[in-house]
Design a protein around this motif. Sequence first.
Motif, PDB file in Angstrom:
ATOM      1  N   UNK A  86       0.811  -1.210   0.000  1.00 21.12           N
ATOM      2  CA  UNK A  86       0.000   0.000   0.000  1.00 21.12           C
ATOM      3  C   UNK A  86       0.851   1.269   0.000  1.00 21.12           C
ATOM      4  N   UNK A  87       2.030   1.213   0.592  1.00 19.99           N
ATOM      5  CA  UNK A  87       2.864   2.399   0.746  1.00 19.99           C
ATOM      6  C   UNK A  87       4.320   2.025   0.460  1.00 19.99           C
ATOM      7  N   UNK A  88       5.062   2.969  -0.088  1.00 16.05           N
ATOM      8  CA  UNK A  88       6.461   2.737  -0.463  1.00 16.05           C
ATOM      9  C   UNK A  88       7.346   2.522   0.764  1.00 16.05           C
ATOM     10  N   UNK A  89       6.953   3.057   1.914  1.00 14.09           N
ATOM     11  CA  UNK A  89       7.788   2.928   3.109  1.00 14.09           C
ATOM     12  C   UNK A  89       7.892   1.469   3.579  1.00 14.09           C
ATOM     13  N   UNK A  90       6.875   0.642   3.303  1.00 14.07           N
ATOM     14  CA  UNK A  90       6.960  -0.782   3.624  1.00 14.07           C
ATOM     15  C   UNK A  90       8.063  -1.439   2.802  1.00 14.07           C
ATOM     16  N   UNK A 108      21.920 -17.413   4.563  1.00 12.14           N
ATOM     17  CA  UNK A 108      20.523 -17.184   4.918  1.00 12.14           C
ATOM     18  C   UNK A 108      19.741 -16.807   3.665  1.00 12.14           C
ATOM     19  N   UNK A 109      18.492 -17.212   3.616  1.00  9.90           N
ATOM     20  CA  UNK A 109      17.617 -16.863   2.499  1.00  9.90           C
ATOM     21  C   UNK A 109      16.520 -15.959   3.040  1.00  9.90           C
ATOM     22  N   UNK A 110      16.431 -14.761   2.483  1.00  6.81           N
ATOM     23  CA  UNK A 110      15.403 -13.807   2.906  1.00  6.81           C
ATOM     24  C   UNK A 110      14.456 -13.594   1.739  1.00  6.81           C
ATOM     25  N   UNK A 111      13.179 -13.868   1.957  1.00 10.81           N
ATOM     26  CA  UNK A 111      12.159 -13.697   0.932  1.00 10.81           C
ATOM     27  C   UNK A 111      11.244 -12.543   1.338  1.00 10.81           C
ATOM     28  N   UNK A 112      11.001 -11.647   0.399  1.00 10.64           N
ATOM     29  CA  UNK A 112      10.077 -10.544   0.640  1.00 10.64           C
ATOM     30  C   UNK A 112       8.785 -10.863  -0.094  1.00 10.64           C
ATOM     31  N   UNK A 113       7.705 -10.947   0.631  1.00 10.36           N
ATOM     32  CA  UNK A 113       6.374 -11.223   0.096  1.00 10.36           C
ATOM     33  C   UNK A 113       6.330 -12.440  -0.832  1.00 10.36           C
ATOM     34  N   UNK A 114       6.620 -13.645  -0.328  1.00 14.16           N
ATOM     35  CA  UNK A 114       6.488 -14.809  -1.196  1.00 14.16           C
ATOM     36  C   UNK A 114       5.027 -15.090  -1.546  1.00 14.16           C
ATOM     37  N   UNK A 115       4.115 -14.640  -0.704  1.00 17.93           N
ATOM     38  CA  UNK A 115       2.674 -14.732  -0.950  1.00 17.93           C
ATOM     39  C   UNK A 115       2.110 -13.323  -0.905  1.00 17.93           C
ATOM     40  N   UNK A 116       0.857 -13.188  -1.269  1.00 14.97           N
ATOM     41  CA  UNK A 116       0.224 -11.873  -1.255  1.00 14.97           C
ATOM     42  C   UNK A 116       0.165 -11.348   0.183  1.00 14.97           C
ATOM     43  N   UNK A 117       0.696 -10.131   0.431  1.00 19.59           N
ATOM     44  CA  UNK A 117       0.728  -9.619   1.806  1.00 19.59           C
ATOM     45  C   UNK A 117      -0.635  -9.110   2.263  1.00 19.59           C
ATOM     46  N   UNK A 118      -0.799  -9.063   3.574  1.00 22.91           N
ATOM     47  CA  UNK A 118      -2.023  -8.513   4.149  1.00 22.91           C
ATOM     48  C   UNK A 118      -1.960  -6.992   4.137  1.00 22.91           C
ATOM     49  N   UNK A 119      -3.103  -6.363   4.211  1.00 20.26           N
ATOM     50  CA  UNK A 119      -3.179  -4.898   4.168  1.00 20.26           C
ATOM     51  C   UNK A 119      -2.678  -4.316   5.489  1.00 20.26           C
ATOM     52  N   UNK A 138      -2.212  -1.805  10.511  1.00 22.35           N
ATOM     53  CA  UNK A 138      -1.843  -0.433  10.851  1.00 22.35           C
ATOM     54  C   UNK A 138      -2.618   0.543   9.981  1.00 22.35           C
ATOM     55  N   UNK A 139      -3.227   1.561  10.589  1.00 26.87           N
ATOM     56  CA  UNK A 139      -3.863   2.606   9.772  1.00 26.87           C
ATOM     57  C   UNK A 139      -2.812   3.611   9.314  1.00 26.87           C
ATOM     58  N   UNK A 140      -3.142   4.328   8.262  1.00 25.20           N
ATOM     59  CA  UNK A 140      -2.232   5.382   7.801  1.00 25.20           C
ATOM     60  C   UNK A 140      -2.078   6.400   8.904  1.00 25.20           C
ATOM     61  N   UNK A 141      -0.975   7.009   9.086  1.00 27.05           N
ATOM     62  CA  UNK A 141       0.274   7.117   8.337  1.00 27.05           C
ATOM     63  C   UNK A 141       1.326   6.118   8.787  1.00 27.05           C
ATOM     64  N   UNK A 142       0.923   4.939   9.314  1.00 27.95           N
ATOM     65  CA  UNK A 142       1.824   3.837   9.683  1.00 27.95           C
ATOM     66  C   UNK A 142       2.881   4.294  10.691  1.00 27.95           C
ATOM     67  N   UNK A 143       2.436   4.983  11.726  1.00 27.76           N
ATOM     68  CA  UNK A 143       3.338   5.572  12.722  1.00 27.76           C
ATOM     69  C   UNK A 143       4.143   4.512  13.471  1.00 27.76           C
TER      70      UNK A 143
END
Length: 162
Positions: A86-90, A108-119, A138-143
Amino acid sequence: MAPKKRKTTETANPDAARPSQRVTRSSTRNTGNSTGGEAAPPVQPVKPPTKKAKASKEKEERKPSQTSETEPLAEVKTIIVEACKQCHSFKVRALKVKDDLEKAVPGIVVEVNPERPRKGCFEIRDGSGKIFISLLDMPRPFKKMKDLDMDQVISDIIEKIK
């Protein structure tokens, strides 16, 4: 000023044979076309592969090959970073975690979003399901996420892995 008349094929090239009827794309599709030949089967356009097809091919390529019984199995540690799109900061934080963990821990193997992420989700866990950090819905602005000290979070994860 009137447009110039085109030369007919008879004057331009008198030896050229002219068909008795005009042949168009739609007339060639009909079975009863007047050209005397059989109609060609319709051509199916080739569609480019979709994102889903590409992702499934990548997953198949990433699967480890079967090893023989004589080879020792190396334990590969997998870390999964689930970051909302939803946001570039993620994305920025997820890529920072991936880069830093791969530099700090060899193999080590690091995978970013191997499945569809939750909102509104930012979660770091290992392959077996042990959660290192979880910020959900988290609601916006993701404080909560923006207030995190990512260097401290990464160092804590490295300590728990080793």
